[in-house]
Structures are given as structure tokens and as C-alpha cells.
Design an enzyme around this catalytic site. Structure first.
Site, PDB file in Angstrom:
ATOM      1  N   LYS A 117       0.861  -1.182   0.000  1.00  0.00           N
ATOM      2  CA  LYS A 117       0.000   0.000   0.000  1.00  0.00           C
ATOM      3  C   LYS A 117       0.895   1.229   0.000  1.00  0.00           C
ATOM      4  O   LYS A 117       1.713   1.414   0.909  1.00  0.00           O
ATOM      5  CB  LYS A 117      -0.910  -0.001   1.225  1.00  0.00           C
ATOM      6  CG  LYS A 117      -1.800   1.235   1.290  1.00  0.00           C
ATOM      7  CD  LYS A 117      -2.776   1.166   2.438  1.00  0.00           C
ATOM      8  CE  LYS A 117      -3.628   2.412   2.516  1.00  0.00           C
ATOM      9  NZ  LYS A 117      -4.561   2.366   3.653  1.00  0.00           N
ATOM     10  N   LYS A 168      -2.168  -1.608  -3.775  1.00  0.00           N
ATOM     11  CA  LYS A 168      -3.038  -0.435  -3.726  1.00  0.00           C
ATOM     12  C   LYS A 168      -2.209   0.830  -3.776  1.00  0.00           C
ATOM     13  O   LYS A 168      -1.246   0.922  -3.018  1.00  0.00           O
ATOM     14  CB  LYS A 168      -3.828  -0.500  -2.419  1.00  0.00           C
ATOM     15  CG  LYS A 168      -4.677   0.699  -2.140  1.00  0.00           C
ATOM     16  CD  LYS A 168      -5.322   0.571  -0.788  1.00  0.00           C
ATOM     17  CE  LYS A 168      -6.080   1.838  -0.509  1.00  0.00           C
ATOM     18  NZ  LYS A 168      -6.629   1.864   0.813  1.00  0.00           N
TER      19      LYS A 168
HETATM   20  C1  PBG Z   1      -6.938   3.583   5.440  1.00  0.00           C
HETATM   21  C2  PBG Z   1      -7.452   3.507   4.063  1.00  0.00           C
HETATM   22  C3  PBG Z   1      -7.349   4.471   3.062  1.00  0.00           C
HETATM   23  C4  PBG Z   1      -7.988   3.968   1.948  1.00  0.00           C
HETATM   24  C5  PBG Z   1      -8.486   2.727   2.287  1.00  0.00           C
HETATM   25  N1  PBG Z   1      -8.115   2.439   3.582  1.00  0.00           N
HETATM   26  C6  PBG Z   1      -6.851   5.839   3.077  1.00  0.00           C
HETATM   27  C7  PBG Z   1      -5.502   6.173   3.476  1.00  0.00           C
HETATM   28  O1  PBG Z   1      -4.601   5.354   3.575  1.00  0.00           O
HETATM   29  O2  PBG Z   1      -5.338   7.377   3.712  1.00  0.00           O
HETATM   30  C8  PBG Z   1      -8.116   4.682   0.648  1.00  0.00           C
HETATM   31  C9  PBG Z   1      -9.102   4.097  -0.274  1.00  0.00           C
HETATM   32  C10 PBG Z   1      -9.446   4.984  -1.403  1.00  0.00           C
HETATM   33  O3  PBG Z   1      -8.834   6.030  -1.666  1.00  0.00           O
HETATM   34  O4  PBG Z   1     -10.389   4.620  -2.101  1.00  0.00           O
HETATM   35  N2  PBG Z   1      -7.822   2.979   6.341  1.00  0.00           N
END
Ligand code: PBG
Length: 324
Positions: A198, A250
Site C-alpha cells: 500500500k 493499492k
Molecule cells: C486507510 C485507508 C485508506 C484507503 C483505504 N483504507 C486511506 C488512506 O490510507 O489514507 C483509501 C481508499 C481509497 O482512496 O479509495 N484505512
């Protein structure tokens, strides 16, 4: 082999021909719909920065879940949006069995049972006053090991509430191992979908609006540097060694190289998350008439599958399944 008279266009002559030879297909069972559930609302609220996406009440969530079942989707991924009073520095409402996310999980599980895979976001950023994905130490840094303890309690609470899979998305080291160990006790059938690679991405912008995240600053000390490809494989290997049932890359569309690497090395299914910014840019351009949003969405998800994803999380899952 001689390519003297090769005419690859023959296989493109008719829709039927193209359909028959397509190497990649979008099937609803490969799609997961992320859903936001907000505490204290009675009717769904539009999310301005995510055209076509809403925050749901517990009641409208139940309807979304049964629609997702009818559409044949693979899963739904739940995110909780608590009221401001329920945020604190350690995100305790995320663990609380009566917290909005755990209530939502119970509601959805009683509504649809095992008809679809119910996934829970196992992360604290929606629940903390400072908006970070974990608890802070005295210097204001995110404390890895204390955070992992909280994720572990959160995962057990989510399993208790009815999640089929818990999905640690905070990028703390050893989060998968610790959660796996705790789930072994009473919930050894509950899966872990690990957000393994991520990245600290600007494409999460609309999501942070959607969950009213309180973050100032960034997540670069825990989420990955977009510059790094090899590290994506390393992170996935660590999570697989800690018994993740699935791993994730991601964002998805801008990280197809990482996705392709992970798909090649992974013995477990690989998910990719088409994040809010990827989705909303397509919708916004579509609203202006600059792009055919429906076709662009389909193409973007097809390409994510082509790169090697087994499962795609996308806000467009219902449209792609032909249900909206
Ligand atoms: C954190 C989380 C995020 C997203 C999913 N889980 C945001 C982040 O890391 O700031 C982003 C998902 C998206 O942008 O669709 N719990």
C-alpha cells in the site's frame, strides 16, 4: 514460424470473435464493493468528491449488501465513519463492539449471511482524532507495536461481529502475524486480506473526504514510497509468510508493474484496490463529457485484471456487474 502472411486482425473482425478470444474478462464474482457506513444518519448522503458514491446509514447499508448479493459480487468491504465525539487519540471506537463499523458488520451478516464475502477495514484512521492509522508516541510518530496490538483487538472484534475477512490496511510491520495469532483462538476460519503493498498515494484524496479523516500531514513513514517497485514484492512475501490468505496492491491502475510482480510470486490470490482518486477522475471527466466514463471504468478494471489481479476492489463494482 513464419509471419509472412500473419493477419491478427482476423480475430478482431466481429464482436463474437473478439468475445471468444478475449484473454481477460470482468466477472462480478471477482469484484468487491467498498461501502461507507456513517454513524447518526437516516438516509444516504452523497459524497461530493466521489460521484455516484454515498455514505450509508445502517438501514441503507443492509439494502446495498442485498443488492450486492443479487449482482453476484464477490464481496463488500466496510468502512466506518464515526461522529466526531466518538474519535479519540487511540481510535478506541474502532475496537468497541458497539462502534459503527462493528454494528455495521453485525447488521450486514444478519442480512446476507454467507451469501457474499463480508470484509472489514482493520485500521484506525477513521477513528482517531489526529487521523493517523495508529497511535502516536511522545514524539508524535506512529508507534508500530502499540498499533499492532490495537489492530489485533480490532480484528477479533470484527470477527466476532461477523466479518469473513479482516483487512489490515495500516501498513504496520507484523500486523498480519499478530492478527493471525489472535484469530487462531476462536476464529481460525476468518481470513486475512493483507494490504501488503500500500503506497502513500495522492489518489486517496476523495476517500479522506468520504470518511471525514482528520489527518494533517501524510503517511509516508508507514505507507510505501511510490518510487519503489521491488519493495512491493518484499512486503507481499512477508505477509504471505505470516499466513495472509490474500495480499493486495493499492492503488491499482498506476501500480500495474507492482501488481504484475506480486501476482507472479504469490501462491495466494491477489487483490488490487482501484482507489477513490482513480475512480473519481474517470467520473469527473465523464461528467464534463471529456471521456466515456462507463467505458473508461470498464477498461481500467480490465487492465487491472490483465496485469494479474484475481480480485478488484472498485467503487464501480455495481455498474460493472450491470446492476446500476
Ligand atoms: C486507510 C485507508 C485508506 C484507503 C483505504 N483504507 C486511506 C488512506 O490510507 O489514507 C483509501 C481508499 C481509497 O482512496 O479509495 N484505512
Amino acid at each position: 514460424m513464419s509471419f509472412f502472411h500473419a493477419r491478427p486482425r482476423r480475430l478482431r473482425t466481429t464482436p463474437a470473435m473478439r468475445r471468444m478470444v478475449a484473454e481477460t474478462r470482468i466477472h462480478p464474482a471477482s469484484l468487491v464493493l467498498p461501502v461507507f457506513v456513517q454513524e447518526g444518519i437516516d438516509t444516504p448522503v452523497d459524497i461530493v468528491s466521489m460521484p455516484g458514491v454515498q455514505r450509508h446509514s445502517l438501514d441503507s447499508l443492509a439494502k446495498v449488501a442485498s443488492d450486492a448479493v443479487s449482482a453476484g459480487l464477490g464481496g463488500i468491504m466496510l468502512f466506518g465513519v464515526p461522529t466526531e465525539e466518538h474519535k479519540d487519540p487511540s481510535g478506541s471506537y474502532g475496537v468497541d463492539e458497539n462502534g459503527i463499523l462493528n454494528q455495521a458488520l453485525r447488521r450486514v451478516r444478519s442480512e446476507v449471511g454467507d451469501e457474499i464475502v463480508i470484509m472489514a477495514d482493520t485500521c484506525l484512521d477513521e477513528f482517531t482524532t489526529h487521523g493517523h492509522c495508529g497511535v502516536l508516541d511522545s514524539e508524535g510518530r506512529v508507534d508500530n507495536d502499540k498499533t499492532v496490538q490495537i489492530y489485533t483487538n480490532m480484528a477479533v472484534a470484527q470477527a466476532q461481529a461477523g466479518a469473513h475477512m479482516v483487512c489490515p490496511s495500516g501498513m504496520m510491520d507484523d500486523q498480519v502475524e499478530s492478527i493471525r495469532f489472535a484469530l487462531e483462538l476462536d476464529f481460525h476460519d476468518v481470513g486475512i486480506l493483507a494490504y501488503s503493498a500500500k503506497y502513500a498515494s495522492a489518489f486517496y484524496g476523495p476517500f479522506r473526504d468520504a470518511v471525514a479523516c482528520s489527518l494533517t500531514g501524510d503517511r509516508r513513514t508507514y505507507q510505501m514510497d511510490p518510487a519503489n517497485r521491488r519493495e512491493g514484492s518484499y512486503e507481499a512475501e512477508i505477509d504471505i509468510s505470516q499466513d495472509a490468505d490474500m495480499v493486495m496492491v493499492k492503488p491499482a491502475g498506476y501500480y500495474l508493474d507492482v501488481l504484475s510482480d506480486v501476482a507472479r510470486l504469490s501462491p495466494v490470490p491477489v487483490a488490487a484496490y482501484q482507489v477513490s482518486g482513480e475512480y473519481s477522475m474517470i467520473q469527473a471527466a465523464g461528467q464534463r463529457g471529456w471521456i466515456d466514463a462507463e467505458n473508461a471504468l470498464r477498461e481500467s478494471v480490465l487492465c487491472i485484471l490483465r496485469a494479474g489481479a484475481d480480485v478488484v476492489l472498485t467503487y464501480g463494482a455495481m455498474e460493472l456487474a450491470g446492476e446500476k
